[in-house]
Design an enzyme around this catalytic site. Structure first.
Site, mmCIF file in Angstrom:
data_model
loop_
_atom_site.group_PDB
_atom_site.id
_atom_site.type_symbol
_atom_site.label_atom_id
_atom_site.label_comp_id
_atom_site.label_asym_id
_atom_site.label_seq_id
_atom_site.Cartn_x
_atom_site.Cartn_y
_atom_site.Cartn_z
ATOM 1 N N HIS A 70 0.825 -1.208 0.000
ATOM 2 C CA HIS A 70 0.000 0.000 0.000
ATOM 3 C C HIS A 70 0.857 1.254 0.000
ATOM 4 C CE1 HIS A 70 0.871 0.833 4.254
ATOM 5 N NE2 HIS A 70 0.695 -0.462 4.481
ATOM 6 N N CYS A 89 2.940 -5.054 6.655
ATOM 7 C CA CYS A 89 2.730 -4.692 5.253
ATOM 8 C C CYS A 89 3.988 -4.108 4.622
ATOM 9 C CB CYS A 89 1.596 -3.682 5.151
ATOM 10 S SG CYS A 89 -0.008 -4.328 5.687
#
Length: 201
Positions: A161, A177
């Protein structure tokens, strides 16, 4: 009279470094201006370098993937970079943020299963266990820790992301992440497909 050497032009250096894709150092004492649950807690001492400046060395897709069908993404958590290969021959390297600890780092093969152009954010159960004060929901916008785009992987809760806090790039700063500058996640988002293969090493 002894002349002092010229002071370095920090703005010019910053522009050149960002243009080349290098993640820059950020002072440890820099105060957070926006909510970001992935930020490290910074409490000690004077400014220090906290980012790794990677050489961004290129890789061959053949060393990691059997084919380029649907494209391929290699996330190197040691070098803190993401390699993207398109099935059309496009190749580019991006600096990233990576998980805070080895315990939070998952490695292996996965794939993109969902593309979110305006991601909303909810903390995972493990994140709430570590920090019960986290908000239960953050909608799309400048306060969102996922930035402007998100790619869900087949592993639950794991994403590639963007970020609205550029200080994170080049650092161990996430709960699992892989984060990119917003302008970089937009490029990857536009080229990646559902089914693009992903390898984290």
């Amino acid at each position: 009279m002894k002349l002092s050497p010229p002071r370095p032009d920090r703005r010019r250096f910053t522009r050149l470094a960002l243009a080349s894709g290098v993640a820059l150092a950020a002072p440890r004492a820099f105060a957070a201006e926006t909510f970001d649950p992935y930020d490290e807690v910074i409490t000690d001492g004077p400014a220090r370098i906290t980012r790794r400046i990677s050489g961004l060395s290129s890789q061959k897709w053949e060393d990691h993937f059997p084919t380029l069908g649907n494209g391929a993404i290699l996330c190197n958590t040691n070098d803190r970079v993401l390699h993207f290969w398109g099935e059309d021959g496009f190749y580019k390297i991006y600096p990233t943020s990576v998980p805070l600890t080895d315990e939070l780092t998952r490695r292996g093969r996965t794939e993109i299963v969902l593309k979110r152009p305006a991601p909303e954010w909810r903390p995972t159960p493990n994140m709430l266990e570590r920090n019960p004060d986290l908000p239960k929901y953050v909608g799309p916008g400048p306060q969102n820790p996922l930035g402007v785009r998100a790619l869900n992987l087949s592993w639950q809760y794991y994403l590639i992301h963007g970020t609205n806090d550029i200080r994170k790039i080049g650092r161990q700063s996430s709960s699992g992440c892989i984060g990119l500058f917003n302008e970089h996640i937009i490029e990857v988002f536009e080229r990646a497909k559902i089914g693009t293969q992903v390898l984290l090493i």
